[in-house]
Write an enzyme that holds these catalytic residues in place. Structure first.
Site, short mmCIF file in Angstrom:
data_model
loop_
_atom_site.label_atom_id
_atom_site.label_comp_id
_atom_site.label_asym_id
_atom_site.label_seq_id
_atom_site.Cartn_x
_atom_site.Cartn_y
_atom_site.Cartn_z
N LYS A 92 -6.20 -4.74 11.88
CA LYS A 92 -6.29 -4.64 10.43
C LYS A 92 -6.93 -5.90 9.86
O LYS A 92 -6.58 -7.00 10.25
CB LYS A 92 -4.90 -4.48 9.80
CG LYS A 92 -4.16 -3.23 10.21
CD LYS A 92 -2.76 -3.20 9.61
CE LYS A 92 -2.02 -1.95 10.05
NZ LYS A 92 -0.64 -1.94 9.54
N TYR A 106 -7.10 -2.80 3.13
CA TYR A 106 -7.25 -3.24 4.51
C TYR A 106 -8.07 -2.24 5.31
O TYR A 106 -7.97 -1.03 5.14
CB TYR A 106 -5.90 -3.53 5.18
CG TYR A 106 -4.93 -2.37 5.26
CD1 TYR A 106 -4.79 -1.64 6.43
CD2 TYR A 106 -4.12 -2.05 4.18
CE1 TYR A 106 -3.89 -0.60 6.52
CE2 TYR A 106 -3.21 -1.02 4.26
CZ TYR A 106 -3.10 -0.29 5.44
OH TYR A 106 -2.20 0.74 5.52
N ASP A 131 11.43 2.61 5.87
CA ASP A 131 11.46 1.27 6.44
C ASP A 131 12.88 0.75 6.65
O ASP A 131 13.12 -0.10 7.50
CB ASP A 131 10.67 0.29 5.57
CG ASP A 131 9.16 0.49 5.69
OD1 ASP A 131 8.72 1.28 6.55
OD2 ASP A 131 8.43 -0.14 4.91
N HIS A 167 4.99 -2.66 10.20
CA HIS A 167 4.41 -1.44 10.74
C HIS A 167 3.41 -1.73 11.86
O HIS A 167 2.79 -2.78 11.88
CB HIS A 167 3.69 -0.65 9.64
CG HIS A 167 4.58 -0.29 8.50
ND1 HIS A 167 4.12 -0.23 7.21
CD2 HIS A 167 5.90 0.04 8.43
CE1 HIS A 167 5.11 0.14 6.41
NE2 HIS A 167 6.19 0.30 7.13
#
Length: 182
Positions: free
Chosen positions: A71, A131, A169, A61
């Site tokens: 991130k 995250y 996905d 992603h």
């Protein structure tokens, strides 16, 4: 805290200094001043947390500019294989990836800068992943690359029979089909 360089410039592993005694342990998971001293100059504005069972692959992603996200990834419980793919067209490592095992036990973190696709596979029975991001979610900027893309050839360290991937996905494009860049 020590900063461990990877084979890809700007993608680093953070190893916290852990203080342990008979009561347990303590460490600073994030200290803005120490991160800045080490050239990590993001202003994190949101924390995201996920829980997954063994075999789950989340990713790959990203968000494109101007909503690209950096991130800072760590594991609260369990163990994952964390993966970042360099999508910076002018980078000498464009299309290459780094994989690192992050776990509650090793307490390592992966700092994924702008210009990377990110994903992880769950290696333990379950895993809780936390995250930080420096940009809010922006649906129109959301992009991804299929986890099993043959060009990237990522070894997710799972038996193919146990892989669990979301419908969303499964329809992501392959690496050779992406039409966006950083």
């Amino acid at each position: 805290m020590t900063i461990e360089k990877t084979a890809i410039e700007d993608l680093v592993i953070i190893n916290p200094t852990v203080f342990e005694d008979s009561r347990g342990y303590f460490f600073e998971a994030y200290n803005q001043a120490k991160f800045h001293e080490n050239g990590i100059n993001y202003k994190f504005i949101q924390d995201n947390q996920s829980f997954s069972k063994r075999g789950v692959i989340r990713g790959l992603h990203l968000q494109i500019n101007p909503f690209a996200q950096a991130k800072l990834v760590r594991v609260l419980e369990g163990e994952i294989l964390d993966v970042a793919v360099d999508l910076r067209k002018n980078s000498p490592t464009y299309g290459q990836h780094v994989s690192v095992v992050l776990s509650a036990e090793n307490k390592k973190q992966l700092m994924v800068p702008h210009g990377f696709a990110h994903g992880f596979s769950v290696l333990s029975e379950t895993a809780s992943v936390l995250y930080k991001v420096d940009q809010l979610y922006h649906k129109e900027s959301e992009r991804g690359i299929r986890y099993d893309d043959p060009t990237l050839a990522i070894d997710w360290q799972l038996d193919p029979a146990e892989v669990i991937v979301s419908e969303k996905d499964l329809v992501l494009p392959g690496f050779k089909d992406i039409d966006w860049e950083f």
